[in-house]
Design an enzyme around this catalytic site. Structure first.
Site, PDB file in Angstrom:
ATOM      1  N   ASP A 152      -1.973   3.616  13.098  1.00 23.42           N
ATOM      2  CA  ASP A 152      -2.998   2.652  13.434  1.00 23.42           C
ATOM      3  C   ASP A 152      -2.358   1.719  14.670  1.00 23.42           C
ATOM      4  O   ASP A 152      -3.330   0.739  15.122  1.00 23.42           O
ATOM      5  CB  ASP A 152      -3.638   1.966  12.461  1.00 23.42           C
ATOM      6  CG  ASP A 152      -4.800   2.576  11.886  1.00 23.42           C
ATOM      7  OD1 ASP A 152      -5.283   3.527  12.770  1.00 23.42           O
ATOM      8  OD2 ASP A 152      -5.498   2.088  11.085  1.00 23.42           O
ATOM      9  N   ASP A 199       3.800   5.155   2.116  1.00 19.96           N
ATOM     10  CA  ASP A 199       3.686   4.043   2.670  1.00 19.96           C
ATOM     11  C   ASP A 199       4.925   3.922   4.059  1.00 19.96           C
ATOM     12  O   ASP A 199       5.840   4.481   3.607  1.00 19.96           O
ATOM     13  CB  ASP A 199       3.683   2.643   2.369  1.00 19.96           C
ATOM     14  CG  ASP A 199       2.503   2.212   1.656  1.00 19.96           C
ATOM     15  OD1 ASP A 199       1.563   2.858   1.724  1.00 19.96           O
ATOM     16  OD2 ASP A 199       2.554   1.425   0.475  1.00 19.96           O
ATOM     17  N   ASP A 201       7.141   2.255   4.630  1.00 25.48           N
ATOM     18  CA  ASP A 201       8.702   1.941   4.190  1.00 25.48           C
ATOM     19  C   ASP A 201       9.144   2.465   2.893  1.00 25.48           C
ATOM     20  O   ASP A 201      10.102   2.085   2.602  1.00 25.48           O
ATOM     21  CB  ASP A 201       8.578   0.371   4.054  1.00 25.48           C
ATOM     22  CG  ASP A 201       7.406  -0.054   2.896  1.00 25.48           C
ATOM     23  OD1 ASP A 201       6.551   0.681   2.781  1.00 25.48           O
ATOM     24  OD2 ASP A 201       7.561  -1.242   2.554  1.00 25.48           O
ATOM     25  N   ASP A 295      -6.373   1.961  -3.298  1.00 25.15           N
ATOM     26  CA  ASP A 295      -5.781   2.905  -4.272  1.00 25.15           C
ATOM     27  C   ASP A 295      -6.607   3.006  -5.680  1.00 25.15           C
ATOM     28  O   ASP A 295      -6.758   3.917  -6.097  1.00 25.15           O
ATOM     29  CB  ASP A 295      -4.386   2.787  -4.465  1.00 25.15           C
ATOM     30  CG  ASP A 295      -3.981   1.245  -4.368  1.00 25.15           C
ATOM     31  OD1 ASP A 295      -4.775   0.521  -4.401  1.00 25.15           O
ATOM     32  OD2 ASP A 295      -2.807   0.859  -4.120  1.00 25.15           O
TER      33      ASP A 295
END
Length: 653
Positions: A152, A199, A201, A295
């Site tokens: 994004d 994600d 990370d 989520d």
């Protein structure tokens, strides 16, 4: 002060259970867990009955005194509702490891490996964060998957990096609906039967898909969630110098509560480290976009369509915990706001149809709604009493406290120790909660008043050198300490004394002193400790060979990072600064220089690695075989010693 010996009866009975019986009970037995939870609940209920009938109903006096006592009691009852919900959840547990092993064997036996798309949504993370996630995903041990980086941030350098690594790169025209919109765009650009989400990370372990895909033989299963583990230390661990002896702040939830929720059928997706059936996502028209915590809403929407979420309590990934206090609060504020938003949405726990009463209860954001107001009250009650003389209850006697209140407090502590062990310590756990209160209580209030409209904020990552002081929390804690200390000091001087109830004053003084201790620990968390290592070190107990200064000798790795290693070896001090080569079998010979020597060990810094060697080293270190947790068990004595060191100004090494 003399005590009635009879008042110690309940405490002695409870102590006898937790000392003589509870240690012999099996923590994995639902029957044993129910017994422990029920005993704690009975003790708490006895306390609440006494609290209402003896300390609230008999109160008489001016309306403001009566109102204050009832208000304090109401806050306490709310706290007990949260505790009751926690005990209900913890009264069961489901580890799921045997089931996953059987499912994996059947997956391999069948020879059919469903297609999986691995999504890595990203917005502004730097390359040093994304590289590990992308390389880790690329090296998953599974025959039928593709990796998609959903950018994004629309960054050309990331597109080029993905091309070089052979993974798919996907962008969209806008950033509508933040992460949820990004995931839905990825769904449109892919076709796998299952979607794994990490994600930016988080690094997948090599066996992530083999351990999770087989569970979807159950056609009612929509999501498999796995725990989030971290290869770095969170701000609490770093700022208090307790990284080796206190678990990261999310271990209580992921190691214990999530497994217990699974046993009740109320597991939920946590956004990362999960595997999702595409068919289930299609049934709910894609990832829900009406909440910033997409989520949790995904789980609730799927439940209403007949798809369940399961929790597999195995370490199948490692990620990056918030690196600063500011990042910590950005993350927690987003979670808080998103949880509150679910109360106002048709997919949420209060929406129409599709959920059982128990599911509605256990999906309510009870903890977010209750914990911060009650923690603030815990600080305010002694301050109000010491500075105004306003009693928080109709005080009966110290004997009643010994008989009713102390068993309740110790019962809760002992049950927590039985359920979760070293992940809970009364003073330290309370201090961490108090530290969070001053920033997250305003978020809670604003989320209730105006749940929507605040934009999605990505947790800052790769911010090792952007350390700060949380002045808002620091000032709030300092004010609370000053007010409590002033109240104690004023009432210690007879000519200035405000309170005159000499029976209750010692109780309030102890309460206030304990609050000062917890506030002081929270005060220390406000100062970000410097992180001196650019890369985290994994404990690697593997054989090695060292070549240096014309010598070749065997060694053994102690720990290793992408930048260097420590080895156990008998090496001459004269090699300090010399170029060396280190054999690490998964990668090969690594060029290095000796940067330190000591009796029986040496430390080396690696020379820049070529792309292939660096990728292999990342996949090896972060692939699940090694951990950054020290091999020695936690020590309560060392924990206390390090807290004292931090209190006297020592910084993290």
């Amino acid at each position: 002060m003399l005590f009635d010996p009879v008042s110690f009866g309940p405490l002695l009975i409870l102590a006898g259970f937790y000392v003589g019986i509870a240690p012999e009970l099996d923590r994995n037995s639902n029957r044993a867990r129910t017994v422990v939870a029920a005993i704690t609940a009975v003790v708490a209920l006895r306390y609440l009955v006494w609290r209402l009938t003896d300390t609230v109903i008999p109160v008489d006096g001016p309306w403001w005194e009566v109102a204050w006592i009832w208000f304090v009691a109401a806050c306490e009852w709310a706290a007990f509702f949260e505790v009751a919900t926690f005990l209900l959840i913890m009264s069961r547990a489901n580890r799921g490891g045997d089931e996953a092993a059987r499912a994996e064997r059947e997956l391999v036996r069948s020879g059919r490996f469903p297609s999986v798309d691995v999504f890595i949504p990203t917005y502004n993370e730097p390359l040093e964060v994304l590289e590990k996630s992308i390389v880790g995903a690329k090296h998953i041990d599974y025959p039928n998957f593709r990796v998609y980086v959903l950018d994004d941030g629309r960054r050309a350098w990331l597109r080029d990096f993905c091309q070089a690594k052979g993974v798919h790169y996907v962008v969209r025209r806008d950033n509508n609906h933040a992460k949820a919109g990004n995931l839905n765009n990825g769904l449109a650009a892919s076709s796998g039967e299952f979607i794994a989400i990490f994600d930016a990370d988080f690094v997948a372990s090599r066996n992530f898909l083999r351990r999770t895909v087989g569970l979807f033989a159950d056609q009612t299963l929509g999501i498999v969630q796995t725990p989030q583990h971290f290869f770095n230390k969170d701000p609490v661990q770093m700022n208090l110098l307790v990284a080796n002896d206190w678990p990261d702040e999310q271990r209580l939830f992921f190691d214990d509560m999530a497994a217990s929720r699974d046993a009740w059928g109320v597991s939920f997706c946590c956004g990362s480290c999960s595997l999702i059936r595409r068919e289930a996502l299609v049934a709910i028209d894609g990832v829900p976009t009406s909440s910033i915590t997409e989520d949790l809403l995904t789980t609730l929407a799927m439940l209403r369509k007949g798809f369940r979420t399961r929790y597999l309590n195995e370490r199948l990934s490692q990620g990056l915990a918030p690196e600063s206090v500011e990042a910590y609060f950005v993350q927690r504020a987003r979670w808080c706001q998103g949880a509150i938003q679910t109360l106002f949405l048709p997919e949420g726990p209060l929406g129409k149809g599709g959920l059982t009463p128990l599911q509605r209860l256990l999906f309510l954001p009870t903890s977010w709604l209750i914990q911060y107001p009650t923690r603030l009250m815990m600080l305010l009650v002694p301050i109000v009493y010491l500075l105004t003389g306003l009693m928080p209850l109709h005080f009966t006697s110290v004997d009643d406290l010994v008989s009713c209140q102390i068993p309740m407090l110790l019962g809760y502590y002992w049950s927590m120790q039985w359920f979760v062990g070293g992940k809970y310590a009364p003073v330290l756990s309370t201090a961490i909660g108090v530290f969070s209160t001053f920033r997250l209580l305003p978020t809670l209030i604003m989320s209730l008043v105006k749940p929507f409209g605040k934009p999605f904020r990505v947790t800052p990552k790769g911010t090792l050198n952007q350390l700060s002081i949380d002045y808002v929390t620091l000032a709030s804690i300092s004010a609370a300490i000053a007010l409590t200390a002033a109240g104690l000091l004023i009432n210690s001087v007879p000519s200035f004394r405000i309170v005159h109830d000499q029976d209750f004053f010692p109780v309030a003084a102890f309460w206030g002193a304990l609050n000062i201790v917890t506030l002081a620990i929270g005060w220390l968390i406000c100062f970000d400790a410097p992180r001196r290592r650019k890369e985290e070190r994994f404990y690697v107990d593997e054989a090695a060979v060292v070549r240096v200064a014309g010598l070749e000798f065997p060694a053994r790795f102690i720990d290793m990072s992408l930048g260097g290693a420590r080895l156990r070896a008998e090496a001459p001090a004269a090699i300090l600064g010399a170029p060396a080569e280190i054999l690490f079998p998964p990668v090969g010979w690594l060029k290095a220089s000796v940067v330190a020597t000591a009796q029986g060990s040496l430390a080396v810094a690696f020379a820049p690695l070529d792309d292939a060697a660096r990728e292999t080293l990342i996949a090896t270190l972060f692939g699940g075989a090694y951990s950054t947790q020290p091999p020695q068990p936690p020590s309560g004595r060392r924990l206390m010693r390090n807290l004292l060191r931090r209190a006297f100004g020592e910084e993290a090494a």
